[in-house]
Enzyme design. Sequence first.
Site, PDB file in Angstrom:
ATOM      1  N   THR A 228       0.845  -1.195   0.000  1.00 46.48           N
ATOM      2  CA  THR A 228       0.000   0.000   0.000  1.00 46.48           C
ATOM      3  C   THR A 228       0.881   1.246   0.000  1.00 46.48           C
ATOM      4  OG1 THR A 228      -0.050   0.286   2.411  1.00 46.48           O
ATOM      5  CG2 THR A 228      -1.742  -1.128   1.436  1.00 46.48           C
ATOM      6  N   ASP A 229       0.354   2.348  -0.530  1.00 47.74           N
ATOM      7  CA  ASP A 229       0.978   3.626  -0.247  1.00 47.74           C
ATOM      8  C   ASP A 229       0.806   3.865   1.251  1.00 47.74           C
ATOM      9  OD1 ASP A 229       2.203   6.075  -0.469  1.00 47.74           O
ATOM     10  OD2 ASP A 229       1.009   6.737  -2.178  1.00 47.74           O
ATOM     11  N   TRP A 230       1.644   4.683   1.812  1.00 47.07           N
ATOM     12  CA  TRP A 230       1.677   4.837   3.283  1.00 47.07           C
ATOM     13  C   TRP A 230       0.349   5.395   3.796  1.00 47.07           C
ATOM     14  CZ3 TRP A 230       5.443   2.409   1.591  1.00 47.07           C
ATOM     15  CH2 TRP A 230       6.511   1.997   2.382  1.00 47.07           C
ATOM     16  N   GLY A 232      -2.479   3.971   3.076  1.00 47.03           N
ATOM     17  CA  GLY A 232      -3.431   3.817   1.979  1.00 47.03           C
ATOM     18  C   GLY A 232      -4.383   2.655   2.093  1.00 47.03           C
TER      19      GLY A 232
END
Length: 821
Positions: A228-230, A232
């Site tokens: 995941t994006d941080w 996200g």
Amino acid sequence: MKYRKLIEKMTLEEKASLMSGKDFWQSMDIQRLGINSMFLSDGPHGIRKQAAAADHLGLNPSIPSTCFPTAATIANSWNQGLGEKLGEFLGEEAVSLKVNVLLGPGINMKRNPLCGRNFEYFSEDPYLAGKMAANYIKGIQSKGISACVKHFAVNNQEERRMAIDTIVDERTLREIYLTAFEMAIKEGGTKAVMSSYNMLNGTYANENLHLMQDILRDEWGYKGVVVTDWGGSNDRVAGLLAGNELEMPTTGGETNIDIENSIRSGEIKEEVLDECVDRILDLIFTTEDVFKQSSEDFNLDKNHRMAQLAAEESIVLLKNEKNILPLKPGTKVGVIGDFAKNPRYQGAGSSVVNPTKLDKTFECLDESGIVSLGYAPGFKRYGKKSSKLIREACELAQKAEVVLLYLGLDEATEAEGLDRQNMKLPQNQIDLLEEVSKVNSNIIAVLSCGSVVEMPWIYKVKGLLHGYLGGQAGARAMLRIISGDVNPSGKLAETYPISYEDTPSFNNFPGKEVTVEYREGIYIGYRYYDTADIEVLFPFGYGLNYTTFEYSDIEVNREGVTFKIKNIGKFAGKEVAQLYIGCTSKNIFRPAKELKGFIKVFINAGETKKVTIPFDDKTFRYFNVKTNKWEVEEADYEIMVGASSRDIKLTDVIFIEGTGASLPYDKYKLPSYFSGEVKNVSEDEFEALIEKKLPEAKWDRSKPLGYNDTVAQCQYAKGAVARFAFKLISFAYWFLRKIGKRKTANIIMMSIYHMPFRGIARMTGGVINMPMVDGILMMANGHFFKGLNHFLKERRKMLKNNKIKSASKVEKISTEAAKER
């Protein structure tokens, strides 16, 4: 599964723990089984390894590493070999800094020039972006670590990026926004993919089964890890079912429990978790092997020279009236502009690199052979007007034979987390140019910015060089171009429209509330301008040289196109030859031309070279929404070879047999798309394209705030405290900008204003959990005391559980130690 025996030794809790971070930058470890943590580091153009575990915003300097030119800069080189070489240097530095996964490259499309993160992305064209990304990845992974291509997918605006719903038709999704990712996976072989924050057609990207399973896993055969994006992750269980293995950063174990409970309840089969664990283990074990060998520190000087070489090959010469460039040795120049003294060499946000050294124009002038008469700042960096600085600059300009005028955008204008407000240079810089041009007409403007700007002032300069964001050696590289030590060979990887109003997404960017609609469809960048015949300032692929090239003798066959290029000028140089394809049939709407190949060739003065650009599986294909697969239309195809999208040198035609698929569209329902004039597509026509009703684009202000609503929506909250908090945040942003603290103001906008409520839990590393967020939402929705009581109750509960866990962990360690004795 590759690691079945190891996985069989794990408890359910241990398996679940591997699905989220240990802290902000590291994955979880299981020491009893010899499973170590991975370190993941930002790094599209350099290694940003933070010494402080929780410093995601880059408030503290990272460990020094080479700051190479950004992706937007390197894309202008059109040199795939350079991309791979740069990747090798990045991989080497990552190994020396014990980084397992380098979070880059970023390959989102430049749908709109105002996207605040365009400096991190390659191009408006998926083929160019895909080829450059694939070579970056090959270079990075040749050193034994993993690249992580991002952000998957259709993340093309920064405003509300964690909550916005991107509405896009399937063909546009495949042809424009996924093609570069397909190439990064199939050609580059990336071991990791980062999912994007946004929703795609109503479902969060990392939970979207069509994106993550149908396309990524099944169609492309991807076997690697999705991160995941941080912050996200929305629904952790839904993400796991979609095949999103690693959630970052840590949630303090909160989402691990969600996974455990879903398996115990039968919502997820344990085999699904096992497969995710297997992929995580493969990434850990295959990237840590390189650290077992003795790794030396990287060579600072060697890497700095590489950064300079990369910048030199990426600088674009946009104007050279009366051959004012290159400057002759001994030319007396006045150097004007704040960027000459304090270079703008990279973007802002999570990609900020702490350079090992930094070249500055003034420190490099002596070796260039150019004679400096002095320096004047000319303007204040962040836009404040100063008549005194302009006056001093004009006094210097009057004495000089030539003025080197350094202009551009500041670090607070192009930044992660927010989009640009317009496409203009700051007015104080334009005022400076206006006044300097009155006293000296020999002006060479040097631009430093990561994306497109309007240039109504261009007639006031004789020379124009665009360095984009050239990294730590960009200033010296620029002087080598100015002095003629290096012949410029960069070409634009994006179109420069005359004004922002000309852009195809002008009416649909950014999405302000619930959705953003991609009504322009496949017509982004040159695909739009060249099809709708819109005049532009500089076309895609444009760039001047100190020499001249002549094209001849085109030959086309089933394998590709061959032609000759002759250097008929006086300087040796490199030319970027570009292959465009246009389908002559009008049965399916298509752009007038699409880039399908390119090559960069070095040619000595007077020399002729024979060049071949091969066709590949993407040359003639289009995505058919009726058959739901790639098809080829039977038709004559125009083969165009050019120096830019609007400077076509050679043409030929080839007939290609089709796959016989039925026509996907009723042209009478889609007149804008068949004409290419898509700037004002109606709601009815866009619904005909996506074949469904559009979702509501505006917030329903009557509903209570929920997890995926943002702090910005507190302006409509029922709770007075929430409305007051919104006003306080808005005032702080306004006040900080007013007093010149724009970087701090941007952090408020990025990390608070557009943050969804769930992000409060996802980004605090377990300090605040989701039950506590429930209490915050109660307060925001008008139940202040009930919400406060709930928040405090859940906090006490969390602290008590943490204490029990810690005691249990200590007891477990003691027991194991006793057994060993």
